[in-house]
Design a protein around this motif. Structure first.
Motif, PDB file in Angstrom:
ATOM      1  N   ALA A   1       0.827  -1.211   0.000  1.00 16.06           N
ATOM      2  CA  ALA A   1       0.000   0.000   0.000  1.00 16.06           C
ATOM      3  C   ALA A   1       0.861   1.261   0.000  1.00 16.06           C
ATOM      4  CB  ALA A   1      -0.934  -0.017   1.212  1.00 16.06           C
ATOM      5  N   SER A   2       1.985   1.209   0.694  1.00 16.60           N
ATOM      6  CA  SER A   2       2.867   2.389   0.761  1.00 16.60           C
ATOM      7  C   SER A   2       3.849   2.408  -0.404  1.00 16.60           C
ATOM      8  CB  SER A   2       3.661   2.365   2.071  1.00 16.60           C
ATOM      9  OG  SER A   2       4.500   1.210   2.096  1.00 16.60           O
ATOM     10  N   MET A   3       3.917   1.287  -1.127  1.00 15.83           N
ATOM     11  CA  MET A   3       4.885   1.051  -2.214  1.00 15.83           C
ATOM     12  C   MET A   3       6.318   0.926  -1.699  1.00 15.83           C
ATOM     13  SD  MET A   3       4.222   1.775  -5.964  1.00 15.83           S
ATOM     14  CE  MET A   3       2.680   1.980  -6.784  1.00 15.83           C
ATOM     15  N   PHE A   4       6.498   0.758  -0.399  1.00 12.29           N
ATOM     16  CA  PHE A   4       7.850   0.431   0.064  1.00 12.29           C
ATOM     17  C   PHE A   4       8.279  -0.930  -0.476  1.00 12.29           C
ATOM     18  CE2 PHE A   4       7.858   3.898   3.184  1.00 12.29           C
ATOM     19  CZ  PHE A   4       9.131   4.360   2.919  1.00 12.29           C
ATOM     20  N   ASN A   5       7.300  -1.802  -0.663  1.00 11.48           N
ATOM     21  CA  ASN A   5       7.617  -3.105  -1.257  1.00 11.48           C
ATOM     22  C   ASN A   5       8.155  -2.906  -2.676  1.00 11.48           C
ATOM     23  OD1 ASN A   5       7.602  -6.008  -1.311  1.00 11.48           O
ATOM     24  ND2 ASN A   5       5.854  -5.857  -2.691  1.00 11.48           N
TER      25      ASN A   5
ATOM     26  N   PRO B   1       2.719   5.959 -11.494  1.00 10.86           N
ATOM     27  CA  PRO B   1       2.426   6.176 -10.067  1.00 10.86           C
ATOM     28  C   PRO B   1       2.502   7.659  -9.713  1.00 10.86           C
ATOM     29  CG  PRO B   1       4.556   5.057 -10.363  1.00 10.86           C
ATOM     30  CD  PRO B   1       3.971   5.223 -11.727  1.00 10.86           C
ATOM     31  N   ASP B   2       1.607   8.080  -8.834  1.00  9.36           N
ATOM     32  CA  ASP B   2       1.605   9.456  -8.349  1.00  9.36           C
ATOM     33  C   ASP B   2       2.708   9.565  -7.278  1.00  9.36           C
ATOM     34  OD1 ASP B   2       1.142  11.730  -6.887  1.00  9.36           O
ATOM     35  OD2 ASP B   2      -1.029  11.420  -6.663  1.00  9.36           O
ATOM     36  N   ARG B   3       3.683  10.392  -7.540  1.00  5.36           N
ATOM     37  CA  ARG B   3       4.852  10.416  -6.655  1.00  5.36           C
ATOM     38  C   ARG B   3       4.537  11.035  -5.295  1.00  5.36           C
ATOM     39  NH1 ARG B   3       9.416   8.942  -9.518  1.00  5.36           N
ATOM     40  NH2 ARG B   3      10.840  10.128  -8.235  1.00  5.36           N
ATOM     41  N   ALA B   4       3.488  11.860  -5.235  1.00  7.55           N
ATOM     42  CA  ALA B   4       3.105  12.428  -3.932  1.00  7.55           C
ATOM     43  C   ALA B   4       2.449  11.340  -3.072  1.00  7.55           C
ATOM     44  CB  ALA B   4       2.142  13.580  -4.142  1.00  7.55           C
ATOM     45  N   ARG B   5       1.749  10.446  -3.722  1.00  7.47           N
ATOM     46  CA  ARG B   5       1.058   9.368  -3.009  1.00  7.47           C
ATOM     47  C   ARG B   5       2.049   8.290  -2.570  1.00  7.47           C
ATOM     48  NH1 ARG B   5      -4.112   7.133  -2.931  1.00  7.47           N
ATOM     49  NH2 ARG B   5      -4.905   8.935  -4.034  1.00  7.47           N
ATOM     50  N   TYR B   6       3.106   8.102  -3.381  1.00  3.44           N
ATOM     51  CA  TYR B   6       4.059   7.017  -3.122  1.00  3.44           C
ATOM     52  C   TYR B   6       5.489   7.567  -2.981  1.00  3.44           C
ATOM     53  CZ  TYR B   6       0.166   4.150  -4.848  1.00  3.44           C
ATOM     54  OH  TYR B   6      -1.060   3.549  -5.032  1.00  3.44           O
TER      55      TYR B   6
ATOM     56  N   LEU C   1       9.009   5.667  -3.680  1.00  8.05           N
ATOM     57  CA  LEU C   1       9.694   5.463  -4.964  1.00  8.05           C
ATOM     58  C   LEU C   1      10.852   6.452  -5.130  1.00  8.05           C
ATOM     59  CD1 LEU C   1       6.647   4.756  -7.309  1.00  8.05           C
ATOM     60  CD2 LEU C   1       8.235   3.113  -6.274  1.00  8.05           C
ATOM     61  N   ALA C   2      10.645   7.702  -4.690  1.00  8.10           N
ATOM     62  CA  ALA C   2      11.740   8.688  -4.773  1.00  8.10           C
ATOM     63  C   ALA C   2      12.866   8.289  -3.815  1.00  8.10           C
ATOM     64  CB  ALA C   2      11.209  10.075  -4.423  1.00  8.10           C
ATOM     65  N   LEU C   3      12.489   7.701  -2.689  1.00  9.25           N
ATOM     66  CA  LEU C   3      13.524   7.265  -1.731  1.00  9.25           C
ATOM     67  C   LEU C   3      14.349   6.122  -2.325  1.00  9.25           C
ATOM     68  CD1 LEU C   3      11.380   7.501   1.521  1.00  9.25           C
ATOM     69  CD2 LEU C   3      13.301   8.967   0.882  1.00  9.25           C
TER      70      LEU C   3
END
Ligand SMILES: NC(=O)c1ccc[n+]([C@@H]2O[C@H](COP(=O)([O-])OP(=O)(O)OC[C@H]3O[C@@H](n4cnc5c(N)ncnc54)[C@H](OP(=O)(O)O)[C@@H]3O)[C@@H](O)[C@H]2O)c1
Length: 391
Positions: free
Chosen positions: A209-213, A296-301, A304-306
């Motif tokens: 859900a957080s896209m950390f995966n 993907p919306d980068r503000a939502r996830y 991904l930038a990390l």
């Protein structure tokens, strides 16, 4: 007969692996390891006639020994015993322990020249260059088991990696994909713990859900396939039927499709380099009707930038990222911090670590990686606590 060991045999990937092993008559099970689920480990060890059963926890030794009394199956306990079990001769091992605890047995197996089917994401994220060097030094093979990486691996058969322009990993977008952005900050562990397509444990479902995966998978792909950070992309694909896309210099795109069932990538690794029958649902595209894709919306996830930051920085940052993500998740599950705070914890930890004099040094040993892991967990806890007390 092929000798096979399963590390993390009591988990979701481990059980899917055992399900496939049970359908074959050319397999001899050397080692099964588990954690606290002693009853499940003992049952599996008996069913698969394992030579050795190992629990990672000393206090579980006696219950495991009792459960396996009279079976002739050897029993051992503790993290050292799990790592040592990686040295026991095997032709193929499944590395499916969750977390940094999965590193040591994987390294041990590679040092024996064993083929390692790698589900444990943390190995490549925290110690990618070391792991690949260990495999090269001992002519060992690493086969990716994450569904997206298996998909890329399969699309690359017979191809020259130098002709690849980009690799796209797909992501379902997780259980909160359609939530309004302003509501996300208030998402609970229960909200984030529901996955639309894959049946997985709570932690990995929240990480979806957080896209950390996905962020972990992006780093894994960068490490495993030797791709530049800008070559690894992510697309939201709610149906989870296309697992990855590989785009080549001549404009061709090879996609890998299949039903979302981990027994496919596990079975592919088990049968590799051949293909064999697998008990997975067949894909019916007409029934699926449509395949959707979106950026993907980068503000939502923000994860991904990390991940991009980690790939650019290299060195110890993968180990810091992984440890901070784990601590952030612990604090989210404990309701100490909000859903969006998890990315703040990881970013704050990367910042604090970067301020250290030694931060640019790449780990040169497994011990180095584990020391960074411990240090990053302390830093991440400080950041999480500071957020918890924020107004
Ligand atoms: N689930 C998926 O679909 C999936 C897909 C791709 C990749 N992966 C990756 O594969 C790995 C395993 O995932 P999973 O979903 O199978 O996890 P899981 O269901 O939580 O299982 C984890 C396994 O590790 C064992 N374990 C827990 N703590 C341990 C420790 N300190 N030392 C040694 N063993 C320990 C558990 O034992 P007990 O349960 O007995 O305590 C269990 O056997 C993770 O790295 C995950 O990211 C998972």
């Amino acid at each position: 007969m092929r000798r096979v060991s399963v590390f993390g045999a009591t988990g979701s990937v481990g059980e899917s692996t055992l399900d496939l092993l049970a359908r074959r008559d050319d397999i001899e099970v050397a080692v099964l390891t588990g954690g606290r689920n002693v009853a499940r480990l003992a049952k599996a060890a008996i069913e698969h006639r394992a030579e050795l059963a190992v629990t990672a926890f000393e206090e579980c030794y006696k219950p495991l020994k009792d459960a396996l009394g009279g079976t002739g199956i050897e029993v051992a306990a503790g993290p050292g015993a799990v790592a040592e079990a990686g040295l026991r001769p095997a032709d193929w091992i499944m590395s499916a322990i969750v977390g940094a605890a999965g590193l040591a047995p994987g390294f041990a197996a590679l040092s024996q020249g064993t083929t390692v089917a790698l589900a444990n994401k943390e190995s490549l994220v925290t110690a990618g260059p070391l792991l690949l060097a260990e495999a090269r030094a001992h002519a060992a093979t690493i086969l990716p088991v994450d569904s997206e990486h298996s998909a890329v691996f399969q699309a690359l058969v017979g191809e020259d990696i130098a002709t690849v322009e980009t690799v796209t990993l797909t992501a379902s977008g997780g259980g909160l994909r359609d939530w309004p952005l302003e509501k996300l900050a208030r998402a609970t562990p229960e909200d984030a713990g529901k996955h639309p397509n894959w049946d997985m444990g709570q932690r990995i479902t929240i990480d979806s859900a957080s896209m950390f995966n996905k962020a972990m998978e992006v780093i894994e792909a960068h490490e495993f396939f030797g791709l530049a950070p800008e070559q690894v992309r992510v697309l939201i694909h709610p149906q989870s039927l296309v697992h990855a896309l590989v785009a080549f210099r001549d404009g061709a795109v090879m996609g890998h499709l299949g039903a979302p069932d981990m027994r496919h990538p596990i079975g592919y690794a088990l049968n590799w380099p051949a293909r064999g029958d697998l008990p997975v649902a067949r894909l019916d595209l007409a029934a699926a009707g449509r395949l959707d894709f979106a950026h993907p919306d980068r503000a939502r996830y923000p994860a991904l930038a990390l991940a991009e930051r980690v790939m650019q920085q290299g060195g110890a940052s993968g180990a810091v990222f992984n440890a901070a993500k784990e601590i952030a998740l612990d604090h989210f599950i404990a309701r100490n911090i909000g859903f969006l705070d998890m990315a703040r914890v990881v970013e704050g930890t990367l910042d604090r670590f970067a301020a250290r004099a030694t931060s640019g040094r790449a780990p040169t040993s497994l011990a180095d990686v584990l020391a960074t892991d411990t240090e990053a967990r302390h830093l991440a806890t400080e950041v999480a606590v500071s957020l918890r007390h924020a107004p």
